[in-house]
Design a protein around this motif. Structure first.
Motif, mmCIF file in Angstrom:
data_model
loop_
_atom_site.group_PDB
_atom_site.id
_atom_site.type_symbol
_atom_site.label_atom_id
_atom_site.label_comp_id
_atom_site.label_asym_id
_atom_site.label_seq_id
_atom_site.Cartn_x
_atom_site.Cartn_y
_atom_site.Cartn_z
ATOM 1 N N HIS A 1 58.262 29.879 73.096
ATOM 2 C CA HIS A 1 58.709 28.704 72.343
ATOM 3 C C HIS A 1 57.722 27.549 72.528
ATOM 4 N N ALA A 2 57.212 27.426 73.737
ATOM 5 C CA ALA A 2 56.223 26.372 74.001
ATOM 6 C C ALA A 2 54.981 26.577 73.127
ATOM 7 N N ARG A 3 54.538 27.798 72.999
ATOM 8 C CA ARG A 3 53.348 28.084 72.171
ATOM 9 C C ARG A 3 53.631 27.781 70.701
ATOM 10 N N ASP A 4 54.838 28.155 70.248
ATOM 11 C CA ASP A 4 55.200 27.875 68.849
ATOM 12 C C ASP A 4 55.195 26.373 68.575
ATOM 13 N N ILE A 5 55.816 25.616 69.478
ATOM 14 C CA ILE A 5 55.899 24.162 69.263
ATOM 15 C C ILE A 5 54.518 23.520 69.388
ATOM 16 N N ALA A 6 53.699 24.023 70.308
ATOM 17 C CA ALA A 6 52.337 23.486 70.431
ATOM 18 C C ALA A 6 51.562 23.727 69.144
ATOM 19 N N GLY B 1 47.422 21.119 78.815
ATOM 20 C CA GLY B 1 48.420 20.164 79.293
ATOM 21 C C GLY B 1 49.664 20.157 78.428
ATOM 22 N N LEU B 2 49.457 20.230 77.120
ATOM 23 C CA LEU B 2 50.590 20.197 76.203
ATOM 24 C C LEU B 2 51.442 21.465 76.341
ATOM 25 N N LEU B 3 50.789 22.602 76.487
ATOM 26 C CA LEU B 3 51.530 23.863 76.644
ATOM 27 C C LEU B 3 52.365 23.843 77.920
ATOM 28 N N PRO C 1 49.084 31.669 77.558
ATOM 29 C CA PRO C 1 47.986 31.956 76.632
ATOM 30 C C PRO C 1 47.746 30.778 75.696
ATOM 31 N N PRO C 2 46.499 30.406 75.456
ATOM 32 C CA PRO C 2 46.218 29.259 74.596
ATOM 33 C C PRO C 2 46.620 29.525 73.142
ATOM 34 N N VAL C 3 46.699 28.458 72.374
ATOM 35 C CA VAL C 3 47.123 28.585 70.978
ATOM 36 C C VAL C 3 46.013 28.220 70.007
ATOM 37 N N ALA C 4 44.830 27.902 70.521
ATOM 38 C CA ALA C 4 43.754 27.428 69.647
ATOM 39 C C ALA C 4 43.476 28.414 68.510
ATOM 40 N N ALA C 5 43.427 29.705 68.848
ATOM 41 C CA ALA C 5 43.125 30.693 67.811
ATOM 42 C C ALA C 5 44.239 30.753 66.771
ATOM 43 N N ARG C 6 45.474 30.612 67.232
ATOM 44 C CA ARG C 6 46.610 30.628 66.296
ATOM 45 C C ARG C 6 46.567 29.414 65.375
#
Lengths: 195, 85
Positions: free
Chosen positions: A49-54, A35-37, B65-70
């Motif tokens: 950018h969304a992944r970086d901020i998340a 949801g946040l992404l 792509p999810p960020v959990a692993a990062r």
């Protein structure tokens, strides 16, 4: 709404994560990240950018979790939502403001970022992205979150209220204020197009 | 004076009206005003256009792509950088 936990599970996870249990924190991340992404991609118009901020949001949350206290009236199973969205929104706004001119040029070249697809034309998506970015400049974090979740994601006021820990009336006022900013940005865009 | 003419311009209600978030009574009041007010008709059309533009920015087909692993890797890196107690 696509994220959050159920029942008292989240409260137990939070307590464990605040005590240093990394598996518990990983479960919190897994619960909220989709949801946040999506929200951040809608706000920023760019998936990376969304992944970086998340990622920054979850790291900030990890550090601050031992000091976190459940807000009064928080929705069970979604206790962290208002806090996480507030952190994410503030970071997204900082990025947008820092990138203001460079991102504007990129948006117009690439058709409004990577999140935009579907039946709308590239030009319409570029206009929409520019419109949103201009409107976001002068709004508070909660106003930004309300207009993105309502106008872009199409969420109902009640759902936004739960997600952000606000009342529906507060959401209504923020959406109304956001629309004023959007209409001003729309008028400015039209004037520039005609100049 | 009719209800429609007595009502002020609908600026404050236009977002909620467009979203279908007004009560039936308030919706009817707004619509009576709209029927008689070219200014607010223009504002409604503009608002709907803005809504249409912004809704084009979302797509259910986008896979992020999810960020959990990062996040996990970043936390481990931080722990690795911390001085030993």
């Amino acid at each position: 709404m696509g994220d959050g936990l159920t029942g008292s599970g989240e409260a137990r996870l939070i307590a464990r994560a605040a005590s240093g249990d990394d598996d518990a924190f990983a479960a919190i991340v897994a619960s909220y990240e989709a949801g946040l992404l999506r929200y951040l991609a809608q706000t920023l118009g760019d998936i990376e950018h969304a992944r970086d901020i998340a990622q920054e949001t979850f790291l900030a949350a990890h550090h601050a979790l031992p000091q976190w206290k459940a807000p009064t009236g928080a929705t069970p199973g979604r206790l962290l939502a208002p806090w996480l969205y507030r952190i994410a929104t503030n970071k997204a706004i900082s990025l947008l403001r820092a990138q203001r001119d460079a991102v504007h040029d990129t948006s117009l070249r690439e058709g409004g970022g990577h999140i935009a697809h579907g039946g709308a034309s590239l030009e319409d998506r570029a206009i929409a992205r520019d419109l949103l970015r201009r409107a976001l400049r002068n709004l508070s974090g909660e106003d930004v979150a309300c207009i993105v979740l309502h106008f872009v994601a199409g969420e109902r006021y009640g759902d936004i209220a739960i997600r952000l820990g606000l009342t529906s009336e507060a959401v209504r006022k923020r959406v109304a204020r956001g629309l004023i900013a959007l209409r001003e940005a729309y008028t400015a865009l039209e004037s520039e197009a005609q100049a | 004076m009719s209800d429609a003419s007595a009502m002020r311009h609908i600026d404050e209600h236009i977002a909620a009206y467009t979203a279908g978030e007004l009560s039936d009574e308030a919706t009817a009041q707004v619509e009576r005003h709209l029927a008689e007010c070219p200014r607010c008709q223009t504002m409604l059309a503009e608002t709907r256009h803005i809504c249409t533009l912004l809704s084009a920015l979302v797509s259910d087909g986008d896979e992020i792509p999810p960020v959990a692993a990062r996040v996990k890797a970043a936390l481990r890196a931080e722990e690795g950088e911390s001085p030993a107690p």
